[in-house]
Structure formats: C-alpha cells, structure tokens
Write a protein that holds these residues in place. Structure first.
Motif, PDB file in Angstrom:
ATOM      1  N   ALA A 440       0.826  -1.205   0.000  1.00 27.48           N
ATOM      2  CA  ALA A 440       0.000   0.000   0.000  1.00 27.48           C
ATOM      3  C   ALA A 440       0.860   1.255   0.000  1.00 27.48           C
ATOM      4  O   ALA A 440       0.530   2.253  -0.650  1.00 27.48           O
ATOM      5  CB  ALA A 440      -0.944  -0.010   1.201  1.00 27.48           C
ATOM      6  N   ARG A 445      -2.915  -1.174  -5.121  1.00 25.05           N
ATOM      7  CA  ARG A 445      -4.259  -1.092  -4.565  1.00 25.05           C
ATOM      8  C   ARG A 445      -5.017  -2.416  -4.564  1.00 25.05           C
ATOM      9  O   ARG A 445      -6.028  -2.540  -3.893  1.00 25.05           O
ATOM     10  CB  ARG A 445      -5.063  -0.048  -5.361  1.00 25.05           C
ATOM     11  CG  ARG A 445      -4.498   1.365  -5.183  1.00 25.05           C
ATOM     12  CD  ARG A 445      -4.661   1.810  -3.742  1.00 25.05           C
ATOM     13  NE  ARG A 445      -4.002   3.086  -3.462  1.00 25.05           N
ATOM     14  CZ  ARG A 445      -2.910   3.217  -2.755  1.00 25.05           C
ATOM     15  NH1 ARG A 445      -2.306   2.142  -2.258  1.00 25.05           N
ATOM     16  NH2 ARG A 445      -2.387   4.396  -2.518  1.00 25.05           N
ATOM     17  N   VAL A 464      -7.017   0.228  -0.516  1.00 28.73           N
ATOM     18  CA  VAL A 464      -6.461  -1.086  -0.823  1.00 28.73           C
ATOM     19  C   VAL A 464      -7.572  -2.131  -0.761  1.00 28.73           C
ATOM     20  O   VAL A 464      -8.368  -2.150   0.188  1.00 28.73           O
ATOM     21  CB  VAL A 464      -5.326  -1.460   0.144  1.00 28.73           C
ATOM     22  CG1 VAL A 464      -4.837  -2.875  -0.124  1.00 28.73           C
ATOM     23  CG2 VAL A 464      -4.184  -0.473   0.016  1.00 28.73           C
TER      24      VAL A 464
END
Length: 488
Positions: A440, A445, A464
């Motif tokens: 992250a 993502r 995320v």
C-alpha cells in the motif's frame, strides 16, 4: 608424614575445557585443532574446566534489581548499521563483522568509524529519487576512534578514506599486527570505539601458531573481548569468511562475541546486504541494504525501489511480490519469458530464485492453467539481483509465468502474496499485515492473498482491496478478470 603429592602438568582444551594426559594437536572432545594447551599447576577444578580461585569482582544480585543503564546505546551515525545492531552500540559490546574478501567490510567499518568519530549523528534525510541517506547539518560531539588494520598500511587506508570522505578529526589509524602493540595503542589513546581489521592478521606472543590459525584467532579475540568489557569500550572486529560462508576459524569466534553480522552481496551487482545472525543486545533477524558506489557505500533506506521495475504500461510476464528479509518487507518484481523451444530439449533458466521450487511451480502452473510448457523455453528471474528463497513469492512466480504464456499483462496496481502447494492450494504466509502495508505504501491497490487473510488483516489501508484466492485456478481466473477489466 606423607609427602605432598607432586604437582603434574595438565593439558586442557581452550575451546571446550576437556582435559588430556598429554599435549595433542587435536582435541578428542570437540575435534578442534591447536586448542589444547598446558594449564599451570595450582588451579582449582570446576565445571569441566580449570579456573583460578579468586575473589568475585562484584557480588551476585537479584535480576529484578539490575538496572538497564549499562545497555544504553550510542548511535554510530550510519542509520542502517544502527538498525541492524538494535539502535546503536552498547558500552563493551563486541561486534564481529564477517564476509568474503572484497565485499566491502573495510569500507563499511571505515564509514562507521568516521561517523562515530564525528559525534552526535545527523538526522537521516532521504536523497531525492534514490532513497539514500544524506547528511544534515547539526552540532557534533567529537569522539576518538582507533582503527587498527593488519591487512593495509596507514597510507592505503588514507587513500580510501579520502575517496569516501572518511576524514573525521578523531579518527586514528594504526597498522599493527602484534596484539601487544594494539593494546598499547588502546591504553595510550583511550578511544571511545576500537575497530580491528581483521582479527586473522593479529598475532599474540603468548600463543604458538601462525597468524590466522585457530589458536591465534581465539586468543586474540578473547584478549580483545576482555579489554573491551573491562574498559568498557565498543569493539568492532572483522572476520574473513571461507568459501563455505563460515567465519574462518572455523566458526570459532561466534560464541566469544556479543553480535555477529554478515556482509554479503553479488559481485555482479552493487547491492550489499548486512544481516544480524546473533545479537545479545537486540533482534537477530534484521537486515540492511547498502549500495556500492565510487565514493563508498551508501545506505539504501527504501530497498524496494531497487527490486522492482518502473514503467508506464504493464508488460506480459511480470508480477510483483512482497518478500520478507529478517523483519523487513521488500517489494520485488518477478519476470518470466515463455518462448517456443528451438531445440529438442527445452531450456529452463532461473535467476534469483530457487531452481527446484521454480520447477515445481511450473508443473503446478501447467496443470492448473492448461498451458503446455513442456515444449517451451521458460526463463524466470528477479529484478536488481534480489535473491528470493521464501515461499511467500510462489503465487507471484506462478502468475508471472502464466502472464508470459498468455501474453496477458498483470495490471500495474496488482500484487500477489501466497505460498503455492503441490495440490494447487494457496497457503498463508508470515507477516502478512507488514507485506500488505508495504504494498500500500508504494501505491498498489489490489492484492491477491491466501484465504482467511481478511480476518488477519483487519482494517486495510485506505484504497487497498484484498482479494482472497484459495486455489491456483482461482488466482489465474482473477488475473484474467483483472486484465479484462483494465482493458475495458
């Protein structure tokens, strides 16, 4: 009245304490060469060895009453070095730095000696675009550092010091090979830090044997350790490694010191890794990265930048993984190439990965995806010379091979974490929250993770999305769905 029993000579092993009726070249107990010595008469037996009876230097104390003032740490100024040893040097701490010749041990310790001699370390500031530590201006408290070299002359050290900028006023250099002379330098200058490069070159007049032999190496290390503990002064010692990556002796020094560090790297790349394998004052599984440059070693604060490619458009045959080195999560890019074989025997090339495990993953990929790889040349490699041997990168390797075979790129913001079993099941891996947090941080993502990971992860970082995949066929389907969604 009977006469007192005549005192007889006793021969004992300096490594394990086993007694022998006469001198032998090899100890029958620990199989060590050159460790049997004559012990003077009049010694008191105790615990398998012979020690002199004497007055205790300090009375025994309750453990709950012992404070931690003696373990106060002094940063050296090299941030990555300090992190590996636990935050800084402890008074009287003996650190052994091992590594193959030419890997950069002397350069690293010369930089540590220079920064320590400057005094209060500067706050680390990242260098733009490279993730390297740059010096910042703040007041210094100078210290005295004694750098003893038995391999190079003072003039040779000065040449390297000028090239790397290691010219602190308090940095003293002595080129000595006699242990007695080294001790005289320590008494004369009373340094705040002593660096010995290397212990295999020093010779003690009290022990027979050649320099670098086990008897000499053990005696020199024991004497230097006693001096460091009694003053107390931190001591950094270089130990050369053999071809089998064991400390020359062999491994006779590890139990004598407080901290053992290994410094290694591929000669074909500029990357160097510093690992802690033993540490009485901190964690023993830390790792730090350095980059070899013309002006010396540079600290790599963000090593993930070295192990992944940077491109605007994703290409087939690549997939990002998160490996764990010590307690640090590192992003690494896996690359694969699948091509029609030009010979009757297709080739398999592996670089930076375990070849046997990669062969297993190719077999699982072929069975789960229906892709025929038996008649294809398959090459799998890591970026930047990274060496990945842990199972947490299995899923990324499998997806990279499938991506290359299908000529379908993995989306640029997708990352895979998981161990692949022979059955095709995807298993959990250690330190999953740290891996996802590192992904992250670098802008990824969508993360493919093993089943049951969402419960372990709890609240995900903002933006995320974690996708659980329990089997290889599910991961391959997710790859195609993600690629199709990206194209659409």
């Amino acid at each position: 009245m009977a006469s007192p029993r005549a005192k007889r000579a006793v021969f004992a092993c300096t490594a394990c304490g086993a007694e022998h009726p006469r001198w032998v070249g090899r100890c029958a107990q620990c199989q060590g060469w050159g460790t049997v010595e004559q012990v003077p008469a009049g010694l008191v037996e105790g615990a398998g060895a012979r020690v002199r009876a004497g007055t205790a230097s300090r009375p025994a104390r309750r453990l709950s009453e012992v404070d931690e003032e003696s373990t106060a740490r002094t940063p050296t100024g090299v941030g990555e070095f300090d992190r590996v040893i636990g935050g800084g040097l402890v008074a009287g701490q003996v650190v052994l730095l091992a590594g193959e010749p030419g890997v950069g041990k002397s350069t690293l310790l010369l930089e540590v000696a220079h920064r320590f001699a400057l005094g209060t370390p500067p706050a680390p500031a990242p260098d733009a675009g490279r993730g390297l530590v740059a010096l910042s201006s703040e007041p210094y408290r100078p210290r005295t550092v004694l750098y003893v070299s038995g391999e190079e002359s003072a003039e040779q050290i000065a040449v390297r010091a000028r090239r790397t900028g290691a010219d602190a006023p308090g940095l003293l250099v002595a080129d000595e090979q006699d242990l007695g002379a080294v001790l005289r330098h320590v008494e004369e200058h009373d340094p705040d830090l002593v660096v010995v490069d290397s212990v295999q070159t020093l010779v003690s007049a009290d022990v027979d044997g050649r320099a670098g032999g086990m008897a000499q190496v053990q005696e020199v290390t024991q004497v230097l350790t006693r001096v460091a503990k009694s003053r107390p002064t931190p001591l950094l010692v270089v130990g050369q490694s053999t071809k089998e990556s064991s400390i020359a002796g062999p491994r006779a020094l590890e139990h004598l010191v407080d901290t053992v560090l290994t410094f290694d790297g591929d000669r074909h790349t500029s990357l160097r890794l510093l690992r802690a394998t033993k540490n009485r004052y901190g964690p023993a599984d830390e790792i730090a990265c350095f980059e070899q440059a013309d002006d010396g070693l540079r600290e790599v604060v963000d090593p993930s930048e070295l192990f992944r490619g940077h491109r605007d458009v994703p290409v087939p045959g690549t997939c990002l993984a998160v490996a764990v080195e010590g307690r640090r999560a590192l992003l690494a890019e896996i690359q694969s190439l699948v091509a029609t074989a030009s010979t009757p025997n297709p080739r398999r090339g592996v670089s930076g990965l375990d070849s046997a495990r990669t062969a297993m993953l190719l077999a699982v990929t072929e069975r789960a995806s229906g892709i025929k790889l038996a008649d294809k040349d398959v090459f799998v490699a890591t970026v930047g010379g990274a060496r990945l041997v842990e199972p947490g990168v299995d899923l990324a390797v499998l997806l990279a091979v499938a991506s290359a075979a299908w000529d379908t790129p993995v989306p640029a913001d997708v990352l895979a974490i998981g161990e692949v079993a022979l059955s095709g099941d995807i298993r959990r891996v250690s330190m999953l929250p740290q891996r996802v947090a590192e992904a992250a941080r670098l802008g990824y993502r969508r993360v493919l993770v093993p089943p049951g990971s969402l419960e372990r992860l709890g609240t995900l970082p903002p933006g995320v999305r974690a996708v659980e995949v329990g089997h290889v066929d599910r991961a391959l389907k997710s790859l195609r769905d993600l690629a199709a969604a990206k194209q659409g």
